[in-house]
Write a protein that holds these residues in place. Structure first.
Motif, short mmCIF file in Angstrom:
data_model
loop_
_atom_site.label_atom_id
_atom_site.label_comp_id
_atom_site.label_asym_id
_atom_site.label_seq_id
_atom_site.Cartn_x
_atom_site.Cartn_y
_atom_site.Cartn_z
N THR A 1 0.81 -1.22 0.00
CA THR A 1 0.00 0.00 0.00
C THR A 1 0.85 1.28 0.00
O THR A 1 0.32 2.39 0.03
N GLY A 2 2.16 1.12 -0.02
CA GLY A 2 3.03 2.29 -0.11
C GLY A 2 3.33 2.94 1.23
O GLY A 2 3.95 4.00 1.29
N GLU A 3 2.91 2.29 2.31
CA GLU A 3 3.24 2.85 3.63
C GLU A 3 4.69 2.50 3.99
O GLU A 3 5.38 3.28 4.64
N TYR A 4 5.11 1.31 3.59
CA TYR A 4 6.48 0.87 3.83
C TYR A 4 7.23 0.80 2.51
O TYR A 4 6.64 0.55 1.45
N PHE A 5 8.53 1.00 2.59
CA PHE A 5 9.41 0.83 1.45
C PHE A 5 10.44 -0.24 1.85
O PHE A 5 10.33 -0.83 2.92
N VAL A 6 11.44 -0.43 1.00
CA VAL A 6 12.40 -1.51 1.29
C VAL A 6 13.11 -1.32 2.65
O VAL A 6 13.21 -2.28 3.43
N ALA B 1 16.93 4.57 -6.15
CA ALA B 1 16.48 5.77 -5.44
C ALA B 1 15.00 6.07 -5.60
O ALA B 1 14.50 7.02 -5.01
N SER B 2 14.30 5.26 -6.37
CA SER B 2 12.91 5.62 -6.68
C SER B 2 11.99 5.34 -5.51
O SER B 2 12.36 4.69 -4.52
N SER B 3 10.76 5.80 -5.67
CA SER B 3 9.76 5.57 -4.63
C SER B 3 9.18 4.16 -4.74
O SER B 3 8.24 3.82 -4.03
N SER B 4 9.75 3.34 -5.62
CA SER B 4 9.44 1.91 -5.60
C SER B 4 10.35 1.21 -4.59
O SER B 4 10.12 0.07 -4.23
N MET B 5 11.43 1.89 -4.19
CA MET B 5 12.40 1.28 -3.26
C MET B 5 12.46 2.01 -1.92
O MET B 5 12.45 1.37 -0.88
N SER C 1 9.34 7.27 -10.11
CA SER C 1 9.99 8.47 -9.55
C SER C 1 9.00 9.63 -9.43
O SER C 1 9.39 10.75 -9.13
N MET C 2 7.73 9.34 -9.68
CA MET C 2 6.71 10.41 -9.67
C MET C 2 6.75 11.25 -8.38
O MET C 2 6.76 12.49 -8.44
N PRO C 3 6.78 10.60 -7.19
CA PRO C 3 6.74 11.41 -5.96
C PRO C 3 7.99 12.28 -5.74
O PRO C 3 7.97 13.15 -4.89
N ILE C 4 9.06 12.00 -6.50
CA ILE C 4 10.30 12.77 -6.26
C ILE C 4 10.71 13.57 -7.50
O ILE C 4 11.80 14.15 -7.52
#
Lengths: 212, 340
Positions: A55-60, B197-201, B236-239
């Motif tokens: 849900t995007g609350e946590y990241f790696v 560095a993305s908001s996927s990580m 990278s949308m949020p950044i």
């Protein structure tokens, strides 16, 4: 007791390693919970962490913080859990496939399988196909467990299965895939012998495959 | 306009004849164009340079990304890397186990072992054909993750954030040294890759704490010599608004970014490069998917100018050659400005 286990679960989800380790020590020293209860709460914590990631609350880094809390807790719990019943036998090689660095679920399942009596070789995360093949050859394992958190790792799973065929190993080893996003359909597409979604199903699947 | 003029025009804020096409075609796809396996070109940088040049020539896009010899950048810092067949290279060991190993970080010599020769070679052949040539370097954040190992590195975010800062600061000179060496070879631009560095990580807050300051410092130094393209993998949308403040001339965006929404976030004056899905569209899609994706990208980003059509990330060895050809064909078909 439930309250203590709930606190344990909450500490793991929050990545509070000091707290989860403290509770783990108390459980181990006082035999305050059964292995099944411990695994159930670790499994539940793992699902909550996974859900927060989805849900995007946590990241790696937040997932790794929880993983560290699990690691410290299981280090303390391992001797206690290992003194309990060990009724299974068999050699299992397990690792998280290439391109995937998720390790919380894998670590818990490795511990649960070892506690059940299996000889588990944990290859870690982001494991190359080459490394899986080498381990299968060296250990003559009965089961190869491939952990993959997301379906995007399908290519890596297929790569391992193709390599097993190429090396003439596919008939010698049962292959189980697992991960939060796995389904029966996904496992069938990939061509594994079985899949496991959580700790409980991993134990059941291994027992069943080795009894065949 | 020649290919090179076309890209240079966009970088200068001018409108070219047609949207330039510079897909991310590197050592993962190009070797097969000359009938070689990726591991062969990994060990032989000249093979890689020739493969990249052959791919450029065969498909007719406007610019190439020149990789250094021994392709994978971790090698620059001494990390052992393995590759087999057409696999992507894998870092098999790390240099920094923890804070106590900080002094093991050594400044690399980017010229050692002929590492820059493939870049020089591609610059020569590329410029002979009037193509735009981009050199490739990794960001301080990515180098730090590589020498520490990604898991240990991101575990340190909470366990020892000061160490994370110290490590990134320690490897930042490597980014600058490699970037400056690339500039000396005559490349037209440098792409600074920030794969993790993305908001996927990582969260946008962590991006601002651990990535942005060092990215901005490195880009600030390098852009004195050559324009810098900043590539961040995945979402990278949020950044994006932060990335626009790094000093990069171009932001290279991966497929999860909404191209139409990107421009208002980054403002005018920064070139957008992207973002056809290299996996779902170029590798697994058909020609009709390529056409739809290219048209959608042009509709979203072409009109305001400052746009380079690209894949969002590296094209894989599994991608059919006809799809790469279709990407260029539809890019030309839908990219023209003259008749607009």
């Amino acid at each position: 007791m439930t309250e203590l286990l709930d606190q344990f679960e909450h500490a793991v989800v929050a990545g509070d390693a000091d707290k989860s380790a403290g509770i783990a020590r108390a459980i181990a020293e006082g035999a305050l919970a059964t292995p099944d209860e411990v695994f159930e709460h670790l499994g539940s914590a793992m699902e909550k962490v996974g859900s927060k990631y989805e849900t995007g609350e946590y990241f790696v880094p937040e997932m790794l913080r929880s993983a560290e809390a699990v690691r410290l807790a299981i280090e303390l719990l391992e001797p206690y859990l290992f003194t309990r019943g060990r009724d299974q036998s068999g050699v299992i090689v397990m690792g998280t496939v290439k391109g995937d660095i998720h390790n919380i679920g894998k670590n818990i399942i490795v511990l649960a399988l070892r506690a059940a009596g299996y000889d588990v070789h944990d290859l870690g995360v982001n494991v190359s196909t080459m490394k899986f093949i080498k381990a299968v050859k060296e250990t003559s394992c009965d089961i190869l467990m491939l952990s993959a958190f997301t379906t995007s790792t399908k290519v890596a799973l297929l790569d391992v299965l193709t390599a097993l065929e190429r090396e003439g190993l596919r008939d010698r080893v049962k292959v189980v895939s697992g991960g939060a996003s796995h389904s029966e359909e996904f496992a069938a597409e990939v061509g594994v012998d079985a899949f496991a979604r959580d700790v409980k199903s991993a134990l059941a699947v291994c027992r069943e495959l080795l009894q065949r | 306009m020649t290919s090179r003029e076309r890209v240079l025009a966009v970088l200068a804020g001018e409108k070219p004849d047609t949207v330039p096409i510079v897909p991310v075609i590197d050592g993962w796809f190009a070797p097969k164009v000359i009938g070689r396996k990726n591991d062969e070109c990994f060990l032989d940088g000249i093979c890689l340079a020739d493969a990249l040049a052959a791919s450029l020539e065969k498909f007719g896009y406007d610019g190439a990304v020149a990789e250094m010899g021994l392709g994978p950048q971790p090698n620059v810092l001494g990390c052992p890397v393995e590759i087999e067949g057409n696999d992507v290279p894998l870092v098999v060991d790390t240099i920094v186990g923890g804070r106590e190993d900080l002094d093991k970080v050594r400044m690399p010599d980017p010229w050692a072992g002929g590492k820059m020769e493939p870049v020089r070679r591609l610059v020569e052949t590329g410029h002979d054909g009037d193509r735009f040539v981009i050199g490739s370097v990794r960001s301080p954040f990515e180098y730090a993750a590589t020498v520490r190992g990604l898991i240990g590195f991101m575990t340190d975010f909470y366990a020892d954030p000061d160490f994370v800062h110290q490590l990134i600061a320690a490897v930042k000179p490597a980014t600058i040294a490699v970037g400056m060496a690339l500039a000396e070879t005559g490349v037209d631009a440098i792409v600074m890759k920030d794969s993790f560095a993305s908001s996927s990580m990582i969260s946008p807050d962590h991006y601002r704490e651990f990535v942005f300051p060092y990215e901005a410092q490195a880009i600030g130094e390098l852009k004195e010599s050559v324009p810098v393209i900043l590539h961040v993998c995945r979402n990278s949308m949020p950044i994006l608004a932060d990335m626009a403040q790094t000093g990069a001339a171009v932001l290279e965006m991966d497929s999860p970014v909404d191209l139409g929404a990107a421009r208002p976030l980054v403002g005018a004056g920064i070139v957008l490069k992207g973002n056809i899905d290299a996996d779902a569209v170029v590798e697994k899609g058909g020609v009709a998917d390529i056409e739809a994706a290219v048209k959608a990208a042009m509709d979203a980003a072409k009109q305001e100018g400052g746009f380079i059509l690209s894949t969002g990330d590296s094209v894989s060895v599994e991608a059919p050659e006809e799809n790469v050809a279709a990407l260029v064909r539809f890019g030309r078909q839908y990219g023209g400005y003259l008749n607009d």
